[in-house]
Design an enzyme around this catalytic site. Structure first.
Site, short mmCIF file in Angstrom:
data_model
loop_
_atom_site.label_atom_id
_atom_site.label_comp_id
_atom_site.label_asym_id
_atom_site.label_seq_id
_atom_site.Cartn_x
_atom_site.Cartn_y
_atom_site.Cartn_z
CB THR A 129 38.69 35.62 35.28
OG1 THR A 129 38.28 36.92 35.12
CG2 THR A 129 40.08 35.34 35.52
CD GLU A 131 39.95 41.48 34.71
OE1 GLU A 131 41.04 42.15 34.82
OE2 GLU A 131 38.94 42.44 34.35
CE1 TYR A 153 40.94 36.86 40.60
CE2 TYR A 153 40.74 37.97 38.12
CZ TYR A 153 40.18 37.14 39.39
OH TYR A 153 39.07 36.52 39.05
CE LYS A 157 40.84 33.39 39.87
NZ LYS A 157 40.00 32.37 40.13
#
Ligand code: NAP
Ligand code: F7E
Length: 339
Positions: A129, A131, A153, A157
């Site tokens: 991601t 992110e 999160y 990841k």
């Protein structure tokens, strides 16, 4: 017949990927959880279609449960696994950080280890991601940009990203990380900001809600269309060598821009008044307040800006985005109003 296994098949991307692979002639297997509240909403159209549902199979399993993963991979014998299952909500990850780590980090290791034991030739797609970049000081991010995750999160990841590279390099396994920037669609979960806005507008139009409560209006995202992003996942697994790829549009808009564009679709011009928590979005004709700020939706740590450089994907995969921001808002609003 090629066989694929999709974890997270009931989610936004999983359901579009299932459509895409069935169309390509694959036999598609997916994991579903016992605990799902609405497990088949996004898959209903496949389940009722007799032409394609003969090649479509759902299995009860959970990516946090090694035995169930082992059983499904052994039985299904996929040539490709798309690991899309996740606790994918960034804000929620601050509330359930340990659970998020279990699902989003350790599960990727679990799947890779099972594949290594059963058949290390199976190709694996890992849903990484944008992110991962956090509040990068780069104006545009690509595969070379360093990561600086700022949420439970994204830290989870990051583990998934690195463990994939470790097994790729140590054991020669075909594992690819798709670094996808935000992508949306009518199938987006209801608590993500784009769907929350389009669904909120429908409720306002139908007189069931007076206004939408939002958090940070100023964060900027590179928003693309989920339906066309899933093709890139497949393309990544068709390459001779595994690698990591950024998938994005290269364009940036704020949450505020999304609100304005979505209301424009129903002929409402939004004007903004006030500052900070007191800021409101008003219908410029009727002066009714349609958007308010609710501190509940502000995050302990905010990622302010993301813009992706997809040139590697364009060159190697031949992938580029077709649907840009305004078209995406139109697709979501159109669908919202006919649903
Ligand atoms: P989503 O709609 O939230 O779907 C998540 C899926 O994971 C659902 O099918 C969910 O099943 C499943 N899942 C959650 N926990 C599980 C568990 N313990 N065992 C098995 N399945 C589980 O997410 P999405 O937007 O499609 O995103 C797909 C993947 O890409 C995710 O890994 C996400 O983190 C990543 N990603 C998304 C974006 C984006 O903008 N959409 C961008 C970059 C990366 P239930 O239906 O049972 O809840
Ligand atoms: O927030 C702001 C919020 O939750 C977008 C996931 O798919 O993409 C997604 O993560 C922005 C943030 O997506 C509300 O603060 C304002 O700045 O829709 P979102 P996200 O956090 O960018 C990445 C790439 C993923 O990998 C994730 O899995 O919108 N915002 N007001 C709000 N966000 C939400 N959810 N709700 C609001 O009321």
């Amino acid at each position: 017949m090629k066989v694929a296994l999709i974890t997270g098949i009931t989610g936004q991307d999983g359901s579009y990927l299932a459509d895409f692979l069935l169309e390509k002639g694959y036999k598609v297997h997916g994991l579903r959880r016992y605990s799902s509240t609405n497990p088949i909403k996004n898959l209903q159209h496949i389940l009722i279609n007799k032409k394609i549902n003969k090649n479509f199979f759902l299995h009860y399993a959970d990516v946090t449960d090694t035995d169930s993963i082992f059983r499904v991979i052994k039985d299904v014998k996929p040539i490709e696994i798309y690991n899309l299952a996740a606790q994918s909500h960034v804000h929620a990850s601050f509330q359930v950080p340990e659970y998020t780590a279990q699902v989003d980090a350790v599960s990727q290791l679990r799947i890779i280890e099972v594949v290594k034991q059963i058949n290390p030739k199976i190709k694996i797609y890992q849903a990484a991601t944008s992110e991962l970049y956090g509040n990068s000081n780069k104006k545009i991010q690509n595969e070379m940009t360093s990561f600086a995750p700022i949420s439970p999160y994204s830290v989870a990841k990051l583990y998934g990203y690195h463990i994939s590279k470790v097994y790729r390099e140590a054991y020669g396994m075909f594992i690819t990380n798709g670094i996808l920037f935000n992508h949306e669609s009518p199938r987006r979960g209801p608590t993500f900001v784009t769907k929350k806005i389009t669904a909120g507008i429908k409720q306002i139009i139908n007189g069931k809600q007076t206004h939408i409560k939002l958090g940070n209006l100023n964060s900027k995202r590179d928003w693309g269309y989920a339906k066309e992003y899933v093709e890139s996942m497949w393309l990544m697994l068709q390459q001779k060598k595994p690698s990591d790829f950024v998938i994005a549009t290269g364009q940036v808009y704020s949450v505020r821009n999304f609100v304005e564009e979505a209301f424009k679709y129903v002929n409402i011009k939004i004007k903004w008044k006030g500052k900070g928590l007191k800021e409101v979005g008003i219908n410029s004709k009727s002066n009714k307040v349609l958007v308010k700020i609710d501190p509940y939706f502000l995050r302990p740590n905010e990622l302010h800006y993301l813009k992706g450089d997809y040139s590697k994907s364009k060159k190697i995969l031949g992938w580029k985005p077709k649907v840009k921001f305004k078209e995406l808002v139109k697709i979501m609003m159109e669908n919202e109003l006919i649903e």
